[in-house]
Motif scaffolding. Structure first.
Motif, mmCIF file in Angstrom:
data_model
loop_
_atom_site.group_PDB
_atom_site.id
_atom_site.type_symbol
_atom_site.label_atom_id
_atom_site.label_comp_id
_atom_site.label_asym_id
_atom_site.label_seq_id
_atom_site.Cartn_x
_atom_site.Cartn_y
_atom_site.Cartn_z
ATOM 1 N N PHE A 52 -2.319 25.196 73.291
ATOM 2 C CA PHE A 52 -2.044 26.539 72.387
ATOM 3 C C PHE A 52 -1.198 26.206 71.266
ATOM 4 O O PHE A 52 -0.855 27.025 70.398
ATOM 5 C CB PHE A 52 -1.390 27.690 73.237
ATOM 6 C CG PHE A 52 -2.326 28.670 74.127
ATOM 7 C CD1 PHE A 52 -3.267 29.124 73.587
ATOM 8 C CD2 PHE A 52 -1.984 28.674 75.522
ATOM 9 C CE1 PHE A 52 -4.279 29.933 74.323
ATOM 10 C CE2 PHE A 52 -3.023 29.673 76.186
ATOM 11 C CZ PHE A 52 -3.941 30.158 75.795
ATOM 12 N N GLY A 53 -0.826 24.880 71.366
ATOM 13 C CA GLY A 53 0.116 24.405 70.203
ATOM 14 C C GLY A 53 1.591 24.829 70.089
ATOM 15 O O GLY A 53 2.100 25.010 69.158
ATOM 16 N N TYR A 54 1.957 25.101 71.345
ATOM 17 C CA TYR A 54 3.358 25.304 71.640
ATOM 18 C C TYR A 54 4.229 23.894 71.511
ATOM 19 O O TYR A 54 4.895 23.547 72.288
ATOM 20 C CB TYR A 54 3.999 25.906 72.858
ATOM 21 C CG TYR A 54 3.058 27.510 73.111
ATOM 22 C CD1 TYR A 54 3.791 28.292 71.893
ATOM 23 C CD2 TYR A 54 2.068 27.734 73.437
ATOM 24 C CE1 TYR A 54 3.435 29.530 71.775
ATOM 25 C CE2 TYR A 54 1.603 28.904 73.352
ATOM 26 C CZ TYR A 54 2.285 30.011 72.528
ATOM 27 O OH TYR A 54 1.562 31.146 72.376
ATOM 28 N N LYS A 55 4.396 23.218 70.181
ATOM 29 C CA LYS A 55 5.114 21.957 70.290
ATOM 30 C C LYS A 55 6.607 22.010 70.265
ATOM 31 O O LYS A 55 6.796 21.224 71.393
ATOM 32 C CB LYS A 55 4.754 21.428 68.760
ATOM 33 C CG LYS A 55 5.281 20.169 68.438
ATOM 34 C CD LYS A 55 5.200 19.790 66.860
ATOM 35 C CE LYS A 55 5.986 18.602 66.464
ATOM 36 N NZ LYS A 55 5.610 18.331 64.906
ATOM 37 N N ASP A 56 7.211 22.792 69.624
ATOM 38 C CA ASP A 56 8.703 23.019 69.834
ATOM 39 C C ASP A 56 9.024 23.261 71.303
ATOM 40 O O ASP A 56 9.843 22.686 71.946
ATOM 41 C CB ASP A 56 9.313 24.135 68.664
ATOM 42 C CG ASP A 56 9.112 23.550 67.506
ATOM 43 O OD1 ASP A 56 8.938 22.803 67.135
ATOM 44 O OD2 ASP A 56 9.005 24.412 66.597
ATOM 45 N N LEU A 57 8.168 24.040 71.944
ATOM 46 C CA LEU A 57 8.613 24.526 73.368
ATOM 47 C C LEU A 57 8.402 23.290 74.140
ATOM 48 O O LEU A 57 9.503 22.919 75.086
ATOM 49 C CB LEU A 57 7.533 25.525 73.887
ATOM 50 C CG LEU A 57 7.990 26.141 75.321
ATOM 51 C CD1 LEU A 57 9.152 26.642 75.423
ATOM 52 C CD2 LEU A 57 6.617 26.951 75.817
ATOM 53 N N LEU A 58 7.448 22.431 74.096
ATOM 54 C CA LEU A 58 7.408 21.069 74.879
ATOM 55 C C LEU A 58 8.189 20.219 74.469
ATOM 56 O O LEU A 58 8.955 19.402 75.432
ATOM 57 C CB LEU A 58 5.790 20.745 74.792
ATOM 58 C CG LEU A 58 4.697 21.571 75.674
ATOM 59 C CD1 LEU A 58 3.391 21.158 75.111
ATOM 60 C CD2 LEU A 58 5.064 21.418 76.944
#
Length: 402
Positions: free
Chosen positions: A286-292
């Motif tokens: 989904f592209g949740y880079k900052d979260l990961l």
């Protein structure tokens, strides 16, 4: 629980029903063909019966009936489904050449049969490209997956494939009920209606009804807690980063979110699901880079590189490679748990993860063991400096001060 007996039950079901249908067909066949023509015609028709019923059963398997998911592993079901589909398509391919020499075939029957068969062939090709990692080593497959990802095909792949399967079955069903044998025999007509009917009911339940039972029957519609909706507002999507992640590891594409990786992960078991490999894959797609990359100590750092998830994944996804990449990206940004940074500093200063201790040396001496040779610290430091590790220390220090 999957057992040898359960596998035998499945094989028996796949064998007994088309055999019974074939016996009904032989009894009900109204035309007394003579000689070899009769034999060829009957063989071709029986091939068609087997192909139709097996395709019906394969669709039923894909509707995720609870009794099937409870008693069979996804890995075995995937393999069984693939091989029975290949055999069914092969039998369907032989069906027409064997019966066409007996007499004229209605044009509509011919077209529906051909289009139905072509639908299943198309389905097999798309499934191999998008829902299997058997061909992922080829660059062309990776490029096709990236193109499909850009077009948002990723999230609808399963639905599209299921619908193509049902369209193909409808065409084959119509092809069968307008055949000469079905038109002349209520029993054969009943056979086709029976198998198509239970298949359509299963498909309709899977696609429509169970969605309305989500609150009362969580098993029936296992909506992921980390789906597109629940993550909105939590972290901004980064589609370009997701694209790069998929390009780096195209094996991620066919993830079914089955949760096998999480259920078998020793860290997930110990932490009672607080470390969740399945969720990390979905968040990446989904592209949740900052979260990961800004996660706590357990988010992406719970992975111990044991490769258990790689071994048990029914889709053959290289999860450990993804998690290593996420960790590296986190460190580049100056993130990551403090203990990781401290461990790296220890290696930089001592060329060992655990520095030598006098007590350990005395114990080795008492046991008559040779002294441990000291590594060349300067050489290790030079290697780590060239890799940019020292810069990461400085970045982390500046971030902590700020």
């Amino acid at each position: 629980m999957e057992t040898k007996a359960n596998k035998i039950y499945m094989l028996v079901i796949y064998a007994i029903f088309p055999i019974i249908a074939s016996i009904i067909y032989i009894i009900e066949e109204p035309i007394p063909y003579l000689g070899s023509d009769e034999l060829i015609h009957r063989i071709g028709s029986i091939f068609g019966i087997f192909a139709f019923i097996w395709m019906c059963f394969n669709i039923i398997i894909m509707t995720k009936i609870k009794i099937i998911e409870t008693n069979y592993s996804l890995d075995w079901l995937n393999k069984f489904h693939m091989w029975t589909a290949v055999i069914a398509i092969t039998l369907g391919s032989l069906h027409y050449p064997l019966i066409r020499g007996v007499g004229p075939i209605d044009p509509i029957q011919l077209r529906t049969g051909n289009f139905g068969w072509a639908s299943f062939v198309l389905l097999m090709v798309l499934a191999k490209i998008f829902m299997s990692n058997n061909l992922v080593k080829y660059k062309a497959i990776g490029k096709l997956r990236l193109s499909a990802y850009i077009m948002k095909f990723k999230y609808g792949a399963n639905k599209i494939l299921h619908n193509i399967m049902m369209v193909g079955l409808v065409l084959i069903f119509y092809h069968s009920i307008i055949s000469f044998t079905s038109a002349s025999s209520l029993y054969m007509l009943g056979v086709y209606y029976f198998f198509f009917g239970i298949t359509f009911i299963g498909w309709f339940y899977h696609k429509v009804i169970r969605r309305f039972r989500a609150t009362s029957d969580p098993y029936a519609y296992r909506k992921s807690l980390w789906d597109d909706t629940s993550l909105d507002g939590v972290s901004e999507k980064n589609s370009k980063w997701a694209f790069r992640s998929l390009k780096q590891n195209p094996s991620l594409y066919p993830c079914l979110q089955c949760g096998t990786c999480t259920s078998k992960c020793p860290v997930s078991i110990v932490t009672k699901g607080n470390y969740n490999p399945r969720r990390n894959i979905l968040a990446t797609l989904f592209g949740y880079k900052d979260l990961l990359l800004n996660e706590n100590d357990l988010g992406i750092w719970g992975c111990t590189d044991c490769h258990t998830c790689d071994e048990v994944c029914p889709q053959g996804i290289e999860l450990t490679d993804l998690f290593a990449s996420l960790k590296n990206q986190s460190i580049v940004l100056g993130k990551g748990p403090d203990y990781i940074i401290e461990q790296a500093k220890t290696i930089f200063d001592n060329a060992k993860a655990i520095p030598s201790q006098p007590a350990i040396e005395r114990r080795r001496q008492d046991l008559g063991l040779p002294a441990v040779l000291e590594p060349d610290i300067s050489e290790v430091q030079m290697l780590l400096t060239n890799l940019g590790i020292k810069d990461k220390f400085e970045l982390r220090t500046s971030l902590n001060k700020s």
